[in-house]
Motif scaffolding. Structure first.
Motif, PDB file in Angstrom:
ATOM      1  N   GLN A 282       0.769  -1.223  -0.056  1.00  0.00           N
ATOM      2  CA  GLN A 282      -0.209   0.124   0.015  1.00  0.00           C
ATOM      3  C   GLN A 282       1.025   1.176  -0.075  1.00  0.00           C
ATOM      4  OE1 GLN A 282      -2.938  -1.337  -1.038  1.00  0.00           O
ATOM      5  NE2 GLN A 282      -4.002   0.173   0.220  1.00  0.00           N
ATOM      6  N   LYS A 283       1.864   1.172   0.839  1.00  0.00           N
ATOM      7  CA  LYS A 283       2.851   2.633   0.938  1.00  0.00           C
ATOM      8  C   LYS A 283       3.566   2.703  -0.656  1.00  0.00           C
ATOM      9  CE  LYS A 283       3.875   2.265   5.921  1.00  0.00           C
ATOM     10  NZ  LYS A 283       5.156   2.130   6.845  1.00  0.00           N
ATOM     11  N   GLY A 286       1.318   4.420  -2.664  1.00  0.00           N
ATOM     12  CA  GLY A 286       0.858   5.834  -1.976  1.00  0.00           C
ATOM     13  C   GLY A 286      -0.563   5.645  -1.445  1.00  0.00           C
ATOM     14  N   LYS A 287      -1.051   4.487  -1.187  1.00  0.00           N
ATOM     15  CA  LYS A 287      -2.334   4.201  -0.650  1.00  0.00           C
ATOM     16  C   LYS A 287      -2.600   4.152   0.911  1.00  0.00           C
ATOM     17  CE  LYS A 287      -4.063   2.227  -4.821  1.00  0.00           C
ATOM     18  NZ  LYS A 287      -4.762   0.960  -5.458  1.00  0.00           N
ATOM     19  N   PRO A 288      -3.615   4.136   1.629  1.00  0.00           N
ATOM     20  CA  PRO A 288      -3.361   3.897   3.142  1.00  0.00           C
ATOM     21  C   PRO A 288      -3.063   2.665   3.597  1.00  0.00           C
ATOM     22  CG  PRO A 288      -5.630   4.379   2.210  1.00  0.00           C
ATOM     23  CD  PRO A 288      -4.701   4.662   1.239  1.00  0.00           C
ATOM     24  N   ASP A 291      -4.120   0.052   9.049  1.00  0.00           N
ATOM     25  CA  ASP A 291      -4.367   0.915  10.134  1.00  0.00           C
ATOM     26  C   ASP A 291      -5.115   2.304   9.929  1.00  0.00           C
ATOM     27  OD1 ASP A 291      -3.624  -1.144  11.945  1.00  0.00           O
ATOM     28  OD2 ASP A 291      -1.705  -0.283  12.177  1.00  0.00           O
ATOM     29  N   GLU A 292      -4.376   2.847   8.731  1.00  0.00           N
ATOM     30  CA  GLU A 292      -5.002   4.113   8.231  1.00  0.00           C
ATOM     31  C   GLU A 292      -6.237   3.977   7.636  1.00  0.00           C
ATOM     32  OE1 GLU A 292      -0.475   6.198   7.295  1.00  0.00           O
ATOM     33  OE2 GLU A 292      -1.756   5.157   5.797  1.00  0.00           O
ATOM     34  N   GLN A 293      -6.458   2.949   6.797  1.00  0.00           N
ATOM     35  CA  GLN A 293      -7.693   2.734   6.407  1.00  0.00           C
ATOM     36  C   GLN A 293      -8.889   2.586   7.469  1.00  0.00           C
ATOM     37  OE1 GLN A 293      -8.543   2.703   2.869  1.00  0.00           O
ATOM     38  NE2 GLN A 293     -10.526   2.998   3.751  1.00  0.00           N
TER      39      GLN A 293
END
Length: 317
Positions: A282-283, A286-288, A291-293
């Motif tokens: 994901q990083k 460039g995606k969440p 945990d961020e999602q």
């Protein structure tokens, strides 16, 4: 059994006569300090030794065959990669003869490329895609100059090569000749590694990037010509970017974990490893992360539950 490895490894390193001296020490201890030879009746001790020898001997040979197959496969892939690179290099340097018709066609194509092209205004979506691409290129700047991992997720260096799983590091050191264990210097410390041949400069004398487990780290001399070290990691949730601090870095984003290894893990550890791999992908895009999602989903649900509140000026991290 493995809990005694540290003690036995210490004994083995003190026995300058190798395995023969170590066995002599063990059987001498059994004769002097226990009733091993006399307690079970005539021939019982010999039968017990042979039973254990055959049992563990079979396991050792099976493991040796597996390692040999892995090394042969790694060597084969390395050879194929080198041959491919050599072919590509050779093809780049070749000059091909073309006909006059082909030459005219190439010339026309080159002129078409140089002709001015009318451009349309960039749509917002295209602009956003360009921004994403620029962002990816910017992120990759930090990885420029790093080595691509070898087939074992490590590196092939001038004097040695190494590979890794999430649990351990395997180091192979060709010695350039035939030696005995007593001719070698191997010191595995929590944060430092020394490897060499007595009377010669150390092949490796540097700090590990991370801590290792001493009791579960071992070494063995293969065919008297190659030193093999299995080094157990303390943190089994991350990839090493180098064996020791003096080594060049590898790009851990290009590490390829084996699916079969994941299936060997217990449920909790496997879940953590899969989450880590997902977050890493994901990083890179460039995606969440997961945990961020989760945080975004909770906030989205809260906003839906409270339509009377104005969130237009709120900034969320």
């Amino acid at each position: 059994m493995e809990k005694f490895d540290g003690v036995l490894l210490g004994i083995a390193q003190e026995c300058e006569g190798g395995v023969q001296e170590m066995l002599d020490v063990i059987f001498s201890f059994l004769a002097r300090k226990t009733d091993f030879y006399t307690g079970g009746g005539d021939g019982a001790a010999e039968k017990l030794v042979l039973d254990k020898y055959r049992n563990h001997g079979k396991a050792a040979w099976d493991e040796q065959k597996k390692k040999k197959l892995r090394h042969e496969e790694a060597d084969r892939k390395m050879k194929e990669r080198r041959e491919k690179e050599e072919k590509e290099l050779a093809s780049q340097s070749q000059i091909q003869e073309v006909t006059e018709e082909e030459a005219n066609q190439i010339e026309a194509e080159e002129k078409a490329k140089k002709a001015p092209v009318k451009t349309e205004p960039v749509a917002p979506a295209a602009s956003a895609a360009k921004d994403d691409k620029d962002k990816d290129e910017e992120e990759d700047e930090a990885d420029k100059g790093k080595m691509k991992p070898n087939d074992r997720n490590g590196a092939d260096l001038d004097k040695y090569n190494w590979g890794q799983t999430l649990q351990e590091v395997e180091l192979r050191v060709p010695l350039g000749g035939a030696y005995k264990a007593r001719d070698l210097v191997v010191s595995i410390e929590k944060k430092h590694l020394k490897v060499g041949i007595k009377g010669q400069p150390f092949i490796i004398d540097a700090d590990f990037p991370k801590e290792v487990k001493l009791d579960e780290s071992t070494w063995v001399l293969e065919d008297k010509k190659t030193l093999l070290l299995n080094i157990e990691k303390v943190n089994k949730m991350e990839w090493w970017n180098k064996l020791v601090e003096s080594d060049p870095e590898i790009n851990t984003k290009k590490v390829q974990p084996e699916n079969s290894k994941l299936s060997d893990l217990d449920g909790e550890t496997r879940g953590m490893v899969e989450k880590m791999m997902y977050d890493q992908r994901q990083k890179e895009m460039g995606k969440p992360t997961s945990d961020e999602q989760k945080k975004q989903d909770v906030m989205s649900q809260f906003m839906k539950s409270h339509p009377e509140m104005d969130f237009s000026k709120c900034k969320f991290n």
